[in-house]
Design an enzyme around this catalytic site. Structure first.
Site, PDB file in Angstrom:
ATOM      1  N   GLY A 128     -10.090  96.983 -60.688  1.00 27.82           N
ATOM      2  CA  GLY A 128      -9.135  95.296 -60.408  1.00 27.82           C
ATOM      3  C   GLY A 128      -8.254  94.581 -60.678  1.00 27.82           C
ATOM      4  N   SER A 129      -7.420  94.221 -61.093  1.00 28.22           N
ATOM      5  CA  SER A 129      -6.157  93.537 -60.833  1.00 28.22           C
ATOM      6  C   SER A 129      -5.714  94.226 -62.372  1.00 28.22           C
ATOM      7  CB  SER A 129      -5.946  92.159 -60.383  1.00 28.22           C
ATOM      8  OG  SER A 129      -6.629  91.191 -61.935  1.00 28.22           O
TER       9      SER A 129
ATOM     10  N   GLY B 242      -6.733  93.847 -65.662  1.00 30.12           N
ATOM     11  CA  GLY B 242      -6.426  95.076 -66.216  1.00 30.12           C
ATOM     12  C   GLY B 242      -5.424  94.988 -67.926  1.00 30.12           C
TER      13      GLY B 242
ATOM     14  N   GLU C 186      -8.380 102.019 -62.789  1.00 36.08           N
ATOM     15  CA  GLU C 186      -7.794 101.380 -61.322  1.00 36.08           C
ATOM     16  C   GLU C 186      -7.391 100.706 -60.677  1.00 36.08           C
ATOM     17  OE1 GLU C 186      -7.963 104.564 -60.287  1.00 36.08           O
ATOM     18  OE2 GLU C 186      -9.008 105.402 -61.661  1.00 36.08           O
TER      19      GLU C 186
ATOM     20  N   CYS D  82      -7.385  98.352 -52.831  1.00 40.42           N
ATOM     21  CA  CYS D  82      -6.110  98.432 -53.732  1.00 40.42           C
ATOM     22  C   CYS D  82      -5.014  99.425 -53.064  1.00 40.42           C
ATOM     23  CB  CYS D  82      -6.281  98.892 -54.918  1.00 40.42           C
ATOM     24  SG  CYS D  82      -7.782 100.650 -54.448  1.00 40.42           S
TER      25      CYS D  82
END
Length: 481
Positions: free
Chosen positions: A188-189, A193, A210, A248
């Protein structure tokens, strides 16, 4: 969620039975996931269309196809991955044997993302099950159709004592993070994170994050020959043709020399029209923005006056259809939001440079990206990019393709992520490599025990620096130390 703690305790008890450690169980779970994909293909297509407007061919390319390949790769190699690995020993460990054994971590938490709701849920799940773990999978509330289908259907295939799908929003995620896990895997963002990492500190839980970042494409003038059209096609797909840039690893911006901008831009326009239809709002081959919140975020980025002035192609938006037309910007200000934040949408800034070598300083002046894409045939420039830049991955003359290679690790560095997965790297991420050493009682080295003297010091030096044969000769007095 009312039964979260009870379910978690039940799963922990199930893990203690040792069932998930058996190779036969792991194989059965991987085959079950493959069966899930095979028997529910149309339902998966429908969910992705409902959530993101993805065409079923794009859905197969980016999610189902990748997952089937990963499952086949894991099934082919699982026996080897599980096998103990012999370790080479120094002379000090004479008459010993050693090996490294991969063991499952236990009960792990996977938090997936909405942009590839099946791929980013099941790809880490493949690694976790191959490694013999039990899993709680938190799906994204931003892709509700995909999340609901996973929660409803996957328990009919995998062992539902070991795999539990949890739906819900931020409150659900927060409650999950309060629990103790043997591993947290988050996609995610960067903002979320940081929340995940902060929560993991309480139990010293290892994390894989990630994340993302602004992934540049560097286009060298040497690419402007017969193959420039291939480069332009790959840039268009690497930006607009992968969940409409909501990925991403999507290209975030392009760096190119001033003198070649017009050539590149004309080719990008050509292939945007060819791939996504001449009437963009009616196009069926480009995904939609996931929700109104993200649509308005993109609109606000583009509505800055300096960014509006930089639009040289596209720019139309339809809030009702959550559609953003593929848009090209030329030299937006570096301090504009579009150049500070990860775009995560079909908007592509083109940044002009005096010479392509300046791209190295440009990239290095920003946080480390998840991926760098460099379109160049210049071997010396390629070597400079390898040695002088830092990123999760570096791909020459293509984009996105590295994600589909199971023999390469996928992950970020710095603010673009922590840890890696895919293929054997997924298995390793969800395993603990336990060191096993067995020593014989037949020989003991008297010089490793006090009281100390210089003779013992010399023998210890030899033990740490010589091979077995030379060391044995010295100990037996057959060779001078």
């Amino acid at each position: 969620m009312e039964r979260l703690e009870v379910n978690l305790e039940e799963t922990r008890e199930y893990y203690k039975t040792g069932t998930t450690k058996e190779a036969s169980w792991r194989v059965s779970q991987l085959k079950a996931l493959r069966q899930f994909l095979d028997q529910n293909r149309q339902q998966i297509y429908n969910a992705l269309s409902q959530d993101l407007g993805k065409h079923h061919v794009e859905a197969f390319r980016d999610e189902i196809g990748n997952l089937e390949m990963s499952l086949n790769f894991a099934l082919e190699n699982l026996k080897h991955w599980m096998s103990p690995k012999k370790a080479k020993l120094p002379a000090i460990a004479l008459l010993s044997s050693a090996e490294v054994v991969a063991q499952p971590l236990g009960v792990v938490l996977i938090i997936s993302s909405w942009n590839f709701p099946f791929g980013l849920s099941l790809e880490p799940l493949i690694g976790a099950l191959a490694a013999g773990n039990c899993v709680f999978l938190k799906t994204s509330e931003y892709s509700p159709a995909s999340s609901a289908f996973l929660a409803k259907a996957i328990g009919n295939y995998v062992d539902n004592k070991a795999v539990r799908v949890v739906e819900g929003g931020p409150a659900t995620g927060e409650r999950l993070l309060q629990q103790r896990w043997e591993k947290i895997f988050f996609t995610g963002s960067e903002r979320v994170g940081r929340i995940v990492m902060a929560a993991a500190v309480k139990h010293l839980t290892p994390v894989t994050l990630e994340l993302g970042g602004k992934c540049p494409a560097i286009v060298d003038s040497l690419s402007f020959s017969w193959d420039i059209e291939s480069a332009a096609k790959r840039i268009v797909i690497g930006k607009f043709g992968t969940c409409a840039g909501q990925a991403c690893i999507a290209i975030d911006y392009v760096l190119v020399e001033h003198k070649f901008i017009s050539t590149l831009v004309e080719l990008l326009k050509k292939f945007i029209k060819e791939f996504f239809d001449k009437s963009p709002n009616q196009a069926t081959s480009i995904a939609r923005i996931v929700n109104k919140q993200n649509f308005l975020r993109l609109k606000n980025l583009v509505d800055e006056p300096a960014v509006q002035a930089a639009i040289i192609y596209g720019g139309s938006m339809d809030e009702d259809k959550l559609f953003v037309e593929p848009t090209i910007l030329l030299n937006p200000p570096n301090d504009a939001g579009i150049m500070r934040d990860e775009i995560f949408g079909p908007i592509l800034p083109i940044i002009g440079l005096d010479k392509i070598e300046d791209s190295i300083d440009f990239v290095n002046s920003r946080p480390k990206p998840l991926a760098i894409y460099a379109f160049t045939k210049d071997k010396a420039f390629q070597r400079r990019l390898v040695s002088e830049t830092s990123s999760g991955s570096l791909t020459f003359n293509d984009a996105i393709i590295q994600y589909a290679v199971d023999t390469l690790p996928f992950g970020g560095v710095g603010e673009s992520g922590i840890g890696r997965y895919h293929g054997k790297f997924s298995f390793d991420t969800f395993s603990h490599e336990k060191a096993i050493l067995k020593r014989s009682f037949l020989v003991d080295f008297w010089f490793r025990y006090p009281p100390w003297n210089n003779h013992k010091l010399q023998l210890l030096k030899h033990a740490y620096n010589l091979n077995y044969f030379q060391f044995v000769l010295i100990v037996l007095g057959l060779k001078k130390s």
